[in-house]
Scaffold this active site. Structure first.
Site, PDB file in Angstrom:
ATOM      1  N   ARG A 121       0.647  -1.234   0.211  1.00 23.32           N
ATOM      2  CA  ARG A 121       0.246  -0.112   0.002  1.00 23.32           C
ATOM      3  C   ARG A 121       0.731   1.349  -0.228  1.00 23.32           C
ATOM      4  NH1 ARG A 121      -2.855  -3.628   3.563  1.00 23.32           N
ATOM      5  NH2 ARG A 121      -4.997  -4.187   2.733  1.00 23.32           N
ATOM      6  N   LYS A 143       2.220  10.862 -11.788  1.00 24.24           N
ATOM      7  CA  LYS A 143       1.257  10.034 -12.511  1.00 24.24           C
ATOM      8  C   LYS A 143       2.004   8.665 -12.758  1.00 24.24           C
ATOM      9  CE  LYS A 143      -1.858  12.902 -15.270  1.00 24.24           C
ATOM     10  NZ  LYS A 143      -2.298  13.129 -16.474  1.00 24.24           N
ATOM     11  N   GLU A 185       6.690  16.663 -26.253  1.00 27.65           N
ATOM     12  CA  GLU A 185       6.290  17.020 -24.884  1.00 27.65           C
ATOM     13  C   GLU A 185       6.881  18.334 -24.507  1.00 27.65           C
ATOM     14  OE1 GLU A 185       4.019  15.791 -22.884  1.00 27.65           O
ATOM     15  OE2 GLU A 185       3.848  13.657 -23.412  1.00 27.65           O
ATOM     16  N   LYS A 227       6.130  22.355 -14.975  1.00 26.99           N
ATOM     17  CA  LYS A 227       5.523  21.077 -14.366  1.00 26.99           C
ATOM     18  C   LYS A 227       5.205  21.438 -12.793  1.00 26.99           C
ATOM     19  CE  LYS A 227       3.826  16.859 -14.980  1.00 26.99           C
ATOM     20  NZ  LYS A 227       4.398  15.777 -15.347  1.00 26.99           N
ATOM     21  N   GLU A 237      -5.391  16.581 -10.685  1.00 25.56           N
ATOM     22  CA  GLU A 237      -5.823  16.787 -12.074  1.00 25.56           C
ATOM     23  C   GLU A 237      -7.390  16.975 -11.941  1.00 25.56           C
ATOM     24  OE1 GLU A 237      -5.875  14.841 -16.479  1.00 25.56           O
ATOM     25  OE2 GLU A 237      -3.847  14.995 -15.452  1.00 25.56           O
ATOM     26  N   ARG A 243      -3.838  21.366 -14.373  1.00 28.38           N
ATOM     27  CA  ARG A 243      -3.103  20.184 -14.772  1.00 28.38           C
ATOM     28  C   ARG A 243      -3.841  19.471 -15.925  1.00 28.38           C
ATOM     29  NH1 ARG A 243       0.155  15.726 -10.943  1.00 28.38           N
ATOM     30  NH2 ARG A 243       1.023  14.547 -12.776  1.00 28.38           N
ATOM     31  N   ASN A 247      -2.599  17.803 -21.050  1.00 31.48           N
ATOM     32  CA  ASN A 247      -3.324  16.759 -21.905  1.00 31.48           C
ATOM     33  C   ASN A 247      -3.265  17.214 -23.248  1.00 31.48           C
ATOM     34  OD1 ASN A 247      -3.328  14.402 -20.179  1.00 31.48           O
ATOM     35  ND2 ASN A 247      -4.694  15.934 -18.960  1.00 31.48           N
ATOM     36  N   HIS A 250      -3.039  14.985 -26.332  1.00 31.85           N
ATOM     37  CA  HIS A 250      -3.334  13.566 -25.586  1.00 31.85           C
ATOM     38  C   HIS A 250      -4.488  12.764 -26.047  1.00 31.85           C
ATOM     39  CE1 HIS A 250       0.626  14.928 -23.900  1.00 31.85           C
ATOM     40  NE2 HIS A 250       0.765  13.784 -23.009  1.00 31.85           N
ATOM     41  N   HIS A 254      -3.296   9.364 -27.515  1.00 35.20           N
ATOM     42  CA  HIS A 254      -3.713   8.039 -26.906  1.00 35.20           C
ATOM     43  C   HIS A 254      -4.371   7.270 -27.816  1.00 35.20           C
ATOM     44  CE1 HIS A 254      -2.810   9.549 -22.677  1.00 35.20           C
ATOM     45  NE2 HIS A 254      -1.615   9.759 -23.305  1.00 35.20           N
ATOM     46  N   HIS A 267       5.029   7.324 -28.234  1.00 39.29           N
ATOM     47  CA  HIS A 267       4.175   8.295 -27.457  1.00 39.29           C
ATOM     48  C   HIS A 267       4.322   9.590 -28.108  1.00 39.29           C
ATOM     49  CE1 HIS A 267       1.784  10.289 -24.303  1.00 39.29           C
ATOM     50  NE2 HIS A 267       2.855  11.003 -24.031  1.00 39.29           N
TER      51      HIS A 267
END
Length: 366
Positions: A121, A143, A185, A227, A237, A243, A247, A250, A254, A267
């Site tokens: 955990r 992330k 990016e 960032k 986000e 935030r 994207n 993206h 994606h 990517h």
């Protein structure tokens, strides 16, 4: 010269360290102490370059090291490869006092981060990114996750590292294709948040493509600084938080990656096309973005040796199928991050399907 950036997240705060040769610097002290157990997770491509050196350095500090070398590539961001990490840790009876070190690109960082978030955990995590894409984006902000055949990064967690160590010399080992993928990016940051950085990229891209050390330092530092400010304001986000603007491109990108089952298109290449399609959508909506700014964005991507046209194998309906599952979409309604000018982006809700189809099929950037 070393630069240091503080990610301010209360009890989860940490530093990002950026320097040339930091992995060779025996005076640099990692956030580890004598007797700690560190398990380095890397891939078969990165391991021969850095694994032995880092283990020797940590051993000299009195840190006990172990290692796991995984297959390379986006397809490794899967449940089956994640299970290899868990099996390794459980076979060794490692408790929650160990630390995982992610040594590699974005895939290794995401995989290792998700393992750290969920093993016992939550255990300590150190990110050591070795690609441009990972250094400017994936390693910072917490992330983590894996892919699914039906969608990219749909399984994961927000989980912050205890530190990020960026050695710019790692970039010298990259192929131009890998380096250019990271520039997608970089350009995303400039388009979405920072017009002056966009101007700098226009003027200094040739030096970046020649791996000029000072240009690399400025570029990576500027992206990490952006960032850091964004993550500190919006760690998890929220739907229309700042935030989410990270994207940009993206949702389209994606879809490309998912369609090809995470092979063929990197990517960064997919995100480059996604940025162009987002620019097209903004032009179709006539939402502030000028044709001059649109052309500058496209030209900068082309100069970075990135694709600006989608794969011929994909039809417009193929994009829609995956875009509807995007994390920013709600109840089948597609939301998009779109540029409104260079240096500014916004989230647009419930985009009409015809606008999306037109942004894929008809290029308004002449």
């Amino acid at each position: 010269m070393m630069k240091r950036i503080f990610i301010e997240l209360q009890e989860r705060s940490y530093f990002v360290y950026i320097a040339h040769g930091i992995l060779k610097d025996t005076k640099f002290r990692w956030k580890l102490k004598k007797g700690d157990v560190a398990v380095l997770i890397t891939d078969i491509q990165v391991a021969p370059l850095y694994l032995k050196r880092i283990c020797n350095t940590l051993n000299s500090f009195g840190v006990i090291t172990d290692r796991l070398v995984l297959p390379v590539g986006e397809q490794s961001k899967s449940l089956s490869v994640l299970d290899q990490i868990f099996t390794k840790l459980l076979n060794k009876n490692y408790d929650r006092n160990i630390v995982l070190i992610a040594l590699g690109g974005g895939v290794i960082g995401d995989l290792t981060g998700f393992a750290a978030a969920t093993y016992h955990r939550g255990i300590r995590l150190i990110q050591v990114p070795t690609t441009l894409l990972a250094q400017v984006d994936a390693s910072v902000g917490g992330k983590t996750g894996i892919n699914h055949v039906l969608g990219k990064n749909m399984i994961g967690a927000f989980y912050q590292p205890v530190e990020v160590i960026i050695d710019l010399d790692c970039l010298f080992t990259l192929s131009m294709k890998e380096f250019s993928a990271g520039l997608a990016e970089v350009i995303k940051y400039a388009v979405a948040f920072d017009a002056s950085f966009f101007n700098w990229l226009e003027n200094n891209l040739d030096d970046l493509l020649k791996f000029h050390p000072q240009s690399l330092m400025y570029c990576v530092y500027r992206c990490c600084k952006l960032k850091a400010s964004i993550v500190s304001l919006d760690e998890r986000e929220i739907q229309i938080g700042k935030r989410s603007l990270l994207n940009l491109g993206h949702t389209y990108g994606h879809a490309i990656e998912s369609y090809f089952s995470y092979t063929g298109w990197s990517h960064g290449e997919a995100i480059s096309v996604g940025i162009v399609m987002a620019v097209n959508a903004a032009l179709h909506l006539q939402k502030f973005l000028s044709t001059r700014d649109a052309m500058r964005i496209k030209l900068l991507l082309e100069r970075a040796h990135l694709p600006v046209h989608g794969p011929q194998e994909m039809q417009s309906k193929d994009y829609l199928r995956y875009m509807a599952r995007d994390k920013k979409s709600r109840l089948g309604k597609i939301n998009l991050v779109l540029p409104v000018s260079i240096g500014r982006a916004r989230v647009f809700l419930n985009i009409d399907q015809n606008v999306i189809l037109n942004s894929i099929e008809y290029n308004l950037i002449k």
